[in-house]
Motif scaffolding. Structure first.
Motif, PDB file in Angstrom:
ATOM      1  N   LEU A   1       0.916  -1.152   0.050  1.00 49.03           N
ATOM      2  CA  LEU A   1       0.117  -0.218  -0.055  1.00 49.03           C
ATOM      3  C   LEU A   1       0.837   1.486   0.025  1.00 49.03           C
ATOM      4  O   LEU A   1       0.595   2.242  -0.547  1.00 49.03           O
TER       5      LEU A   1
ATOM      6  N   TRP B   1      -9.760   8.552   1.314  1.00 46.28           N
ATOM      7  CA  TRP B   1      -8.795   7.801   0.443  1.00 46.28           C
ATOM      8  C   TRP B   1      -8.798   6.468   0.896  1.00 46.28           C
ATOM      9  O   TRP B   1      -8.272   5.313   0.146  1.00 46.28           O
ATOM     10  N   HIS B   2      -9.048   6.351   2.252  1.00 40.86           N
ATOM     11  CA  HIS B   2      -8.986   4.949   3.021  1.00 40.86           C
ATOM     12  C   HIS B   2     -10.221   4.041   2.044  1.00 40.86           C
ATOM     13  O   HIS B   2      -9.977   2.717   1.997  1.00 40.86           O
TER      14      HIS B   2
ATOM     15  N   VAL C   1      -0.168   5.044  -1.772  1.00 43.59           N
ATOM     16  CA  VAL C   1      -1.016   6.197  -0.902  1.00 43.59           C
ATOM     17  C   VAL C   1      -1.330   7.466  -1.576  1.00 43.59           C
ATOM     18  O   VAL C   1      -2.181   8.246  -1.503  1.00 43.59           O
TER      19      VAL C   1
ATOM     20  N   PHE D   1      -4.072   7.564  -4.023  1.00 46.12           N
ATOM     21  CA  PHE D   1      -5.080   7.481  -3.520  1.00 46.12           C
ATOM     22  C   PHE D   1      -5.632   8.797  -3.033  1.00 46.12           C
ATOM     23  O   PHE D   1      -6.765   9.129  -3.005  1.00 46.12           O
TER      24      PHE D   1
ATOM     25  N   TRP E   1      -3.763  -4.651  -4.717  1.00 48.95           N
ATOM     26  CA  TRP E   1      -2.936  -3.558  -4.825  1.00 48.95           C
ATOM     27  C   TRP E   1      -1.982  -4.183  -5.720  1.00 48.95           C
ATOM     28  O   TRP E   1      -0.712  -3.768  -5.789  1.00 48.95           O
TER      29      TRP E   1
ATOM     30  N   ALA F   1      -8.634   2.990  -1.301  1.00 52.16           N
ATOM     31  CA  ALA F   1      -7.832   2.037  -0.888  1.00 52.16           C
ATOM     32  C   ALA F   1      -8.432   0.927  -0.626  1.00 52.16           C
ATOM     33  O   ALA F   1      -7.869  -0.342  -1.210  1.00 52.16           O
TER      34      ALA F   1
END
Length: 483
Positions: free
Chosen positions: A285, A303-304, A289, A292, A316, A307
């Motif tokens: 991840l 953004w979480h 990040v 995202f 991913w 993701a």
């Protein structure tokens, strides 16, 4: 209280201030004419602790099993809800005794020996559970606890369960601290600061995905009852109103629905898969990040959430490809990529941007009167199964007399798209409607884990640094063996 715990409590207070508008606090105790005084001031004052059973800041504001139940209780009284968080169970009880809170709701075990407190009828059964660090010899019996470093939260039913068992096994000793959360306790087991801990089964089920190296041991002693606490000096009418409310919630099925919503998803993610997810949070991840977060700024999504969607689609992997030809981290089809202007589906930045914009387009095409968070869950379902099939599921909800604006109703209707009786009556026909239900369920769980990891990372790093420096990670009191 250590400086660390003080900082954490201040951060929690700030977080809660940003996520819930509290009613004006009154300086004088709330003792008075019971319900009459509560209705006069127009709010119910509740003392609680942060935690998954009690009260925490979720993706769409304050949440938690007891918070939701208390919110409903306040609504039944036609008043608003004011919430104060305390660092310890003892602090919650003291607030209730002093009259600084009308009710204590903090995963409290019913304790008829506690002076100055009356309890509501039982709400939920709480089973103390021993958990231990993966890699240790199996902990299956009381004798297996001898010699282990065991932790518990002071004043909790779990600490009392240990005391009860100590009468049978005098050599049993442990540590307890009043200012710890369940997450702190499980993190200490995970990090080898403790070998084992005693928590409630529900707390383990809600936290086990965050701590994959913490194993289930065995139930410790008899089940207990979760209940709300009221001052013995308070008028009995508030307690009576609470019991009437709880009985009605139980009778009409709302309590069972709430219990199922918060505690009924332990098997949503297969355990080995959860461990893999946590591993990839730290390995795969971080590279993505920034992408995202960039896509989140452009589309308004958390953004979480984006993701979590990316992990559900590809784990991913930027070069992922399915047998049907969808490709890339967000697994876009050729037509979808063309629609959102993506020319290279294997470029992770483009894929994330395209997936986020496509999700936004889907969400914007839903009816304006669908509220959050239902609107987001339906958009995720449509991302998976297609907007047409989602509309068909909403039509089935209408045919069955439900509410097409509620995700709970749409979730029940989607699998019916696999049955001729129903798919023959809607526009887009057959669909594997069970898949988007599982899809949304998984994304939601990944989303919660990601938010938890992000929120807790600094705290856990500080705990680890203190341990490396040789400092105690918590203000533990030692409960020595009786021998």
């Amino acid at each position: 209280m250590s400086k660390l715990m003080t900082r954490l409590r201040r951060a929690l207070v700030l977080l809660l201030a940003l996520t819930i508008v509290l009613c004006p606090a009154q300086l004088a105790p709330h003792f008075g004419d019971g319900l009459e005084s509560i209705r006069k001031r127009d709010f119910l004052q509740v003392a609680t602790r942060g935690g998954p059973i009690t009260f925490y800041a979720g993706g769409h504001g304050p949440t938690g099993f007891e918070y939701e139940l208390m919110r409903r209780f306040a609504q039944s009284l036609e008043v608003s809800l004011s919430v104060d968080t305390e660092a310890s169970i003892g602090g919650v009880i003291d607030d209730v005794k002093r009259g600084d809170a009308d009710v204590g709701a903090a995963a409290l075990a019913l304790d008829l020996d506690r002076e100055g407190i009356r309890y509501s009828q039982p709400i939920l059964t709480l089973q103390p559970l021993v958990v231990y660090r993966r890699g240790l010899p199996p902990v299956r019996t009381l004798d297996d606890l001898l010699g282990l470093r065991i932790g518990a939260i002071a004043d909790s039913g779990n600490a009392e369960a240990l005391r009860t068992q100590q009468r049978n096994l005098p050599g049993l000793g442990w540590k307890e601290a009043e200012n710890l959360t369940i997450a702190d306790l499980m993190e200490m087991v995970e990090r080898d600061d403790l070998d084992a801990a005693v928590i409630y089964t529900q707390q383990f089920r809600l936290n086990r995905l965050f701590f994959p190296n913490v194993e289930r041991g065995f139930p410790l002693g008899k089940p207990m009852s979760l209940a709300w606490a009221f001052s013995a000096n308070q008028s009995i009418d508030l307690l009576s109103a609470a019991n009437d409310f709880l009985e009605e919630q139980r009778r009409n099925g709302d309590l069972d629905e709430l219990v199922g919503r918060y505690f009924g998803h332990d098997d949503y993610l297969e355990y080995v898969g959860a461990r893999l997810f946590i591993h990839h949070v730290g390995t795969r991840l971080p590279r993505f990040v920034p992408y995202f977060k960039e896509a989140a700024r452009e589309t308004g999504f958390d953004w979480h959430l984006l993701a979590a969607l990316g992990f559900q689609e590809s784990h991913w992997e930027a070069d992922a490809e399915s047998p049907t030809g969808v490709r890339g981290l967000m697994m876009l089809t050729h037509p979808t990529a063309d629609e959102v202007g993506i020319d290279n589906r294997l470029d992770p930045r483009q894929s994330i941007d395209g997936g986020a914009r496509y999700l936004l387009q889907v969400k914007q095409r839903l009816a304006d009167d669908i509220p959050e968070p239902d609107r987001t869950w339906m958009a995720l379902a449509a991302y998976n199964v297609g907007l047409g099939h989602l509309f068909d599921a909403q039509e089935i909800v209408r045919l069955r007399g439900g509410d097409p604006k509620r995700w709970a109703d749409v979730r029940e209707a989607l699998p019916l798209l696999q049955e001729r009786e129903w798919y023959s009556r809607v526009r887009h026909g057959y669909a594997r409607g069970g898949e988007p239900v599982i899809y949304v369920r998984n994304v939601r769980r990944y989303y919660e884990i990601l938010k938890y990891v992000n929120r807790s990372q600094q705290q856990f790093n500080q705990l680890g640094e203190r341990a490396l420096d040789g400092e105690s990670t918590a203000p533990f009191e030692i409960v020595a063996p009786l021998l």
